[in-house]
Design a protein around this motif. Structure first.
Motif, PDB file in Angstrom:
ATOM      1  N   MET A   1     -41.366  -3.686 -36.155  1.00  0.00           N
ATOM      2  CA  MET A   1     -42.083  -4.452 -35.126  1.00  0.00           C
ATOM      3  C   MET A   1     -41.220  -4.551 -33.870  1.00  0.00           C
ATOM      4  O   MET A   1     -40.058  -4.906 -33.934  1.00  0.00           O
ATOM      5  CB  MET A   1     -42.360  -5.847 -35.702  1.00  0.00           C
ATOM      6  CG  MET A   1     -43.129  -6.717 -34.745  1.00  0.00           C
ATOM      7  SD  MET A   1     -43.783  -8.181 -35.530  1.00  0.00           S
ATOM      8  CE  MET A   1     -45.488  -8.010 -35.122  1.00  0.00           C
ATOM      9  N   PRO A   3     -39.731  -5.819 -30.230  1.00  0.00           N
ATOM     10  CA  PRO A   3     -39.476  -7.155 -29.681  1.00  0.00           C
ATOM     11  C   PRO A   3     -40.678  -7.723 -28.952  1.00  0.00           C
ATOM     12  O   PRO A   3     -40.965  -8.911 -29.042  1.00  0.00           O
ATOM     13  CB  PRO A   3     -38.298  -6.935 -28.726  1.00  0.00           C
ATOM     14  CG  PRO A   3     -37.613  -5.719 -29.232  1.00  0.00           C
ATOM     15  CD  PRO A   3     -38.691  -4.862 -29.840  1.00  0.00           C
ATOM     16  N   LEU A   6     -43.102  -9.070 -31.369  1.00  0.00           N
ATOM     17  CA  LEU A   6     -42.610 -10.348 -31.901  1.00  0.00           C
ATOM     18  C   LEU A   6     -42.880 -11.477 -30.916  1.00  0.00           C
ATOM     19  O   LEU A   6     -43.326 -12.550 -31.303  1.00  0.00           O
ATOM     20  CB  LEU A   6     -41.099 -10.271 -32.154  1.00  0.00           C
ATOM     21  CG  LEU A   6     -40.623  -9.896 -33.555  1.00  0.00           C
ATOM     22  CD1 LEU A   6     -39.115 -10.044 -33.633  1.00  0.00           C
ATOM     23  CD2 LEU A   6     -41.287 -10.747 -34.617  1.00  0.00           C
ATOM     24  N   ASP A   7     -42.596 -11.200 -29.642  1.00  0.00           N
ATOM     25  CA  ASP A   7     -42.842 -12.222 -28.623  1.00  0.00           C
ATOM     26  C   ASP A   7     -44.301 -12.597 -28.580  1.00  0.00           C
ATOM     27  O   ASP A   7     -44.661 -13.773 -28.480  1.00  0.00           O
ATOM     28  CB  ASP A   7     -42.421 -11.714 -27.234  1.00  0.00           C
ATOM     29  CG  ASP A   7     -40.916 -11.704 -27.071  1.00  0.00           C
ATOM     30  OD1 ASP A   7     -40.413 -10.965 -26.199  1.00  0.00           O
ATOM     31  OD2 ASP A   7     -40.247 -12.447 -27.818  1.00  0.00           O
ATOM     32  N   LEU A   9     -46.550 -12.266 -30.937  1.00  0.00           N
ATOM     33  CA  LEU A   9     -46.941 -12.984 -32.145  1.00  0.00           C
ATOM     34  C   LEU A   9     -46.448 -14.422 -32.092  1.00  0.00           C
ATOM     35  O   LEU A   9     -47.179 -15.360 -32.427  1.00  0.00           O
ATOM     36  CB  LEU A   9     -46.391 -12.269 -33.382  1.00  0.00           C
ATOM     37  CG  LEU A   9     -46.744 -12.901 -34.731  1.00  0.00           C
ATOM     38  CD1 LEU A   9     -48.247 -13.099 -34.869  1.00  0.00           C
ATOM     39  CD2 LEU A   9     -46.212 -12.042 -35.871  1.00  0.00           C
ATOM     40  N   SER A  10     -45.212 -14.572 -31.653  1.00  0.00           N
ATOM     41  CA  SER A  10     -44.643 -15.908 -31.522  1.00  0.00           C
ATOM     42  C   SER A  10     -45.485 -16.766 -30.587  1.00  0.00           C
ATOM     43  O   SER A  10     -45.817 -17.923 -30.875  1.00  0.00           O
ATOM     44  CB  SER A  10     -43.206 -15.784 -31.000  1.00  0.00           C
ATOM     45  OG  SER A  10     -42.660 -17.048 -30.800  1.00  0.00           O
ATOM     46  N   LYS A  12     -48.571 -16.382 -29.894  1.00  0.00           N
ATOM     47  CA  LYS A  12     -49.851 -16.664 -30.543  1.00  0.00           C
ATOM     48  C   LYS A  12     -49.747 -17.838 -31.521  1.00  0.00           C
ATOM     49  O   LYS A  12     -50.631 -18.691 -31.605  1.00  0.00           O
ATOM     50  CB  LYS A  12     -50.296 -15.403 -31.280  1.00  0.00           C
ATOM     51  CG  LYS A  12     -51.711 -15.455 -31.766  1.00  0.00           C
ATOM     52  CD  LYS A  12     -52.120 -14.100 -32.269  1.00  0.00           C
ATOM     53  CE  LYS A  12     -52.943 -14.274 -33.519  1.00  0.00           C
ATOM     54  NZ  LYS A  12     -53.472 -13.049 -34.040  1.00  0.00           N
ATOM     55  N   LEU A  13     -48.653 -17.856 -32.265  1.00  0.00           N
ATOM     56  CA  LEU A  13     -48.467 -18.943 -33.230  1.00  0.00           C
ATOM     57  C   LEU A  13     -48.365 -20.288 -32.517  1.00  0.00           C
ATOM     58  O   LEU A  13     -48.989 -21.277 -32.927  1.00  0.00           O
ATOM     59  CB  LEU A  13     -47.208 -18.710 -34.069  1.00  0.00           C
ATOM     60  CG  LEU A  13     -47.169 -17.451 -34.938  1.00  0.00           C
ATOM     61  CD1 LEU A  13     -45.922 -17.470 -35.823  1.00  0.00           C
ATOM     62  CD2 LEU A  13     -48.403 -17.314 -35.801  1.00  0.00           C
ATOM     63  N   PHE A  14     -47.588 -20.319 -31.448  1.00  0.00           N
ATOM     64  CA  PHE A  14     -47.427 -21.595 -30.744  1.00  0.00           C
ATOM     65  C   PHE A  14     -48.681 -21.981 -29.968  1.00  0.00           C
ATOM     66  O   PHE A  14     -48.985 -23.164 -29.825  1.00  0.00           O
ATOM     67  CB  PHE A  14     -46.193 -21.561 -29.840  1.00  0.00           C
ATOM     68  CG  PHE A  14     -44.909 -21.698 -30.599  1.00  0.00           C
ATOM     69  CD1 PHE A  14     -44.027 -20.623 -30.710  1.00  0.00           C
ATOM     70  CD2 PHE A  14     -44.577 -22.891 -31.238  1.00  0.00           C
ATOM     71  CE1 PHE A  14     -42.844 -20.740 -31.435  1.00  0.00           C
ATOM     72  CE2 PHE A  14     -43.397 -23.011 -31.963  1.00  0.00           C
ATOM     73  CZ  PHE A  14     -42.535 -21.939 -32.062  1.00  0.00           C
ATOM     74  N   ALA A  16     -51.658 -21.437 -31.061  1.00  0.00           N
ATOM     75  CA  ALA A  16     -52.505 -22.030 -32.096  1.00  0.00           C
ATOM     76  C   ALA A  16     -52.069 -23.465 -32.379  1.00  0.00           C
ATOM     77  O   ALA A  16     -52.897 -24.354 -32.593  1.00  0.00           O
ATOM     78  CB  ALA A  16     -52.454 -21.195 -33.370  1.00  0.00           C
ATOM     79  N   ALA A  17     -50.761 -23.692 -32.368  1.00  0.00           N
ATOM     80  CA  ALA A  17     -50.247 -25.041 -32.614  1.00  0.00           C
ATOM     81  C   ALA A  17     -50.688 -25.996 -31.510  1.00  0.00           C
ATOM     82  O   ALA A  17     -51.126 -27.120 -31.772  1.00  0.00           O
ATOM     83  CB  ALA A  17     -48.725 -25.023 -32.712  1.00  0.00           C
TER      84      ALA A  17
ATOM     85  N   ARG B  55     -46.047 -30.856 -36.422  1.00  0.00           N
ATOM     86  CA  ARG B  55     -45.170 -29.676 -36.435  1.00  0.00           C
ATOM     87  C   ARG B  55     -43.788 -29.964 -36.997  1.00  0.00           C
ATOM     88  O   ARG B  55     -43.055 -29.053 -37.349  1.00  0.00           O
ATOM     89  CB  ARG B  55     -45.037 -29.046 -35.044  1.00  0.00           C
ATOM     90  CG  ARG B  55     -46.361 -28.548 -34.519  1.00  0.00           C
ATOM     91  CD  ARG B  55     -46.903 -27.226 -35.024  1.00  0.00           C
ATOM     92  NE  ARG B  55     -47.702 -27.088 -36.209  1.00  0.00           N
ATOM     93  CZ  ARG B  55     -49.018 -27.304 -36.321  1.00  0.00           C
ATOM     94  NH1 ARG B  55     -49.683 -27.759 -35.284  1.00  0.00           N
ATOM     95  NH2 ARG B  55     -49.641 -27.094 -37.440  1.00  0.00           N
ATOM     96  N   GLN B 132     -56.775 -19.082 -36.161  1.00  0.00           N
ATOM     97  CA  GLN B 132     -55.863 -20.109 -35.637  1.00  0.00           C
ATOM     98  C   GLN B 132     -55.253 -20.905 -36.779  1.00  0.00           C
ATOM     99  O   GLN B 132     -54.070 -21.233 -36.765  1.00  0.00           O
ATOM    100  CB  GLN B 132     -56.619 -21.059 -34.704  1.00  0.00           C
ATOM    101  CG  GLN B 132     -57.191 -20.390 -33.481  1.00  0.00           C
ATOM    102  CD  GLN B 132     -56.604 -20.955 -32.193  1.00  0.00           C
ATOM    103  OE1 GLN B 132     -56.516 -22.159 -32.022  1.00  0.00           O
ATOM    104  NE2 GLN B 132     -56.192 -20.080 -31.311  1.00  0.00           N
ATOM    105  N   ARG B 190     -37.132 -16.221 -34.376  1.00  0.00           N
ATOM    106  CA  ARG B 190     -37.490 -14.816 -34.203  1.00  0.00           C
ATOM    107  C   ARG B 190     -37.141 -14.009 -35.444  1.00  0.00           C
ATOM    108  O   ARG B 190     -37.901 -13.154 -35.895  1.00  0.00           O
ATOM    109  CB  ARG B 190     -36.702 -14.258 -33.028  1.00  0.00           C
ATOM    110  CG  ARG B 190     -37.475 -13.619 -31.949  1.00  0.00           C
ATOM    111  CD  ARG B 190     -36.481 -13.221 -30.872  1.00  0.00           C
ATOM    112  NE  ARG B 190     -36.627 -11.828 -30.558  1.00  0.00           N
ATOM    113  CZ  ARG B 190     -37.600 -11.339 -29.809  1.00  0.00           C
ATOM    114  NH1 ARG B 190     -38.512 -12.145 -29.319  1.00  0.00           N
ATOM    115  NH2 ARG B 190     -37.685 -10.050 -29.568  1.00  0.00           N
ATOM    116  N   LEU B 193     -39.457 -14.829 -38.195  1.00  0.00           N
ATOM    117  CA  LEU B 193     -40.768 -14.236 -37.926  1.00  0.00           C
ATOM    118  C   LEU B 193     -40.749 -12.746 -38.240  1.00  0.00           C
ATOM    119  O   LEU B 193     -41.681 -12.224 -38.859  1.00  0.00           O
ATOM    120  CB  LEU B 193     -41.145 -14.478 -36.462  1.00  0.00           C
ATOM    121  CG  LEU B 193     -42.514 -13.989 -36.003  1.00  0.00           C
ATOM    122  CD1 LEU B 193     -43.620 -14.621 -36.837  1.00  0.00           C
ATOM    123  CD2 LEU B 193     -42.735 -14.320 -34.525  1.00  0.00           C
TER     124      LEU B 193
END
Lengths: 227, 207
Positions: A1, A3, A6-7, A9-10, A12-14, A16-17, B55, B132, B190, B193
């Protein structure tokens, strides 16, 4: 994957949070319980003499509110009669022009007194959160009971009279539901598209899209799923 | 303290000043403004507190309860909190409440879908919301693997979107410490992940 992946995806996760929120129900009970806690605390500091008119009537009204969420206009009517202002005879023309049954409930009689409106008041304080919550709860109940017209009336009041700011997104979604229930699908679709365009980051966007209907072009949809 | 005098009409007035809505009713202005301050604080900080607790590692319903606790504590202490310091107080309280909650409860992350507020089953939700929810589940798993000080600064930066000076102020640490801690948190996150993605290339519904 890579970088970059990864950024992404990261992110996207946050994202969603950040989109996750508690329900209004939780906000509502948090407000009620903290106000109750403050009153209990306050009561122990204030001299006994304060069990006069305003306080006793206010507590009675607040206890009433604490025992039931405001979900119907009949309760609103009774709540109003418990307010200190109602206990004081008044013929002042600046008293709220609306009928008592139309008055949205607030948890704090004194706060409502301070913000009761007159067209000549220089600054109408923005709607209190309690007033907004109460009004939206009434609208939601009306809708649940099948009275979409009543729900829309209450939402109109939210827009015009309270000029509510805290819960606009919720009010918009509720309006969509009410319009759809009333069979006003074209209006619902138009409002939904407007909402999506103006609030792209809102946690409510998905629910709004649901109402946007089949006219919604593929450019507005991520997954191309049916509404 | 409020100085109360009984007026000739039996109403109660405060020395701090009368507040009237024109109906002839007077209300204690001090209590009125205290309530307004509390309501305004709840209104503006509710999401901040709830999202922190969520969180940090609590399930939705535990976060609901913990948030309520935090604001009740605030409500009782508000008179002694300097205006402008409400968020700092809430942050410290949230940390303590979370620590207590965690001691008392099993973390139920795996049981909590992190799905839409109306808690429908996954089959009823539109795809976006399911995705989500899955994203949040993955996030919570990863955050849970971070040491708490790192998790906290990362949550403050990425979820609450605070600046490094704001984070330093809330955490009560020097600016340099906050900065390096955040950098470290991002590195570790990171790494976690990347490992998770390598194990489950099709997880989290990534497009």
């Amino acid at each position: 994957m890579t970088p970059n992946d990864l950024d992404e995806l990261s992110k996207k996760l946050f994202d969603a949070a950040r989109n996750e929120r508690a329900t209004n129900d939780v906000l509502s009970r948090t407000l009620r319980s903290s106000l109750a806690a403050a009153r209990t605390e306050n009561r122990s500091r204030v001299p006994v003499i304060v069990t006069a008119v305003a306080f006793a009537a206010g507590v009675a009204g607040l206890v009433w509110f604490g025992e039931r969420s405001v979900t119907s206009t009949s309760i609103v009517r009774e709540k109003v009669s418990g307010r200190p202002a109602a206990a004081t005879p008044t013929s002042n023309p600046r008293e709220t022009p609306r009928q008592p049954s139309d008055v949205p409930t607030a948890t704090i009689p004194s706060k409502r007194v301070a913000t009761s409106r007159s067209s000549s008041s220089t600054e109408r304080a923005p709607a209190s959160l309690s007033e907004e919550l109460a009004l939206l709860e009434s609208a939601r109940t009306a809708l649940a009971n099948g009275s979409s017209e009543r729900a829309l009336e209450l939402l109109d009041r939210y827009e015009r009279s309270l000029r509510g700011t805290h819960l606009r997104a919720e009010a918009s979604i509720l309006r969509l539901e009410a319009l759809a229930k009333a069979g006003r699908n074209v209006e619902a679709a138009a409002l939904a598209r407007e909402f999506v365009n103006e609030n792209p980051g809102s946690p409510f966007v998905d629910r709004a899209r649901f109402f946007a209907g089949g006219e919604e072009g593929p450019e507005h949809r991520d997954s191309g799923r049916a509404p | 303290m409020i100085d109360w005098r009984k007026s000739g009409h039996g109403a109660v007035v405060s020395r701090a000043g009368l507040l009237s809505d024109g109906t002839g009713l007077v209300v204690p202005s001090r209590r009125n403004s205290a309530h307004a301050r509390l309501e305004s604080t709840v209104s503006t900080q509710f999401d901040f507190v709830w999202q922190l607790l969520r969180r940090f590692g609590l399930s939705r319903s535990d976060a609901d309860d913990a948030t309520q606790q935090v604001f009740m504590i605030l409500a009782r202490r508000l008179p002694s909190i300097e205006p402008g310091r409400e968020r700092a107080f809430l942050y410290g309280t949230a940390r303590r409440v979370f620590a207590n909650a965690r001691r008392g409860l099993r973390r139920r992350r795996e049981a909590d879908e992190g799905s839409a507020p109306d808690a429908l089953s996954e089959t009823d939700l539109p795809d976006d919301l399911v995705e989500q929810g899955r994203a949040r589940t993955l996030l919570d798993t990863l955050l849970g693997e971070l040491a708490e000080p790192l998790r906290r600064v990362l949550v403050l930066a990425e979820v609450e979107q605070l600046s490094v000076p704001e984070i330093a102020a809330l955490e009560g640490i020097p600016l340099g410490t906050a900065s390096s801690r955040l950098r470290r948190a991002r590195e570790v996150f990171r790494e976690l992940l990347a490992q998770a993605r390598d194990r489950n290339p099709f997880d989290s519904g990534e497009k």
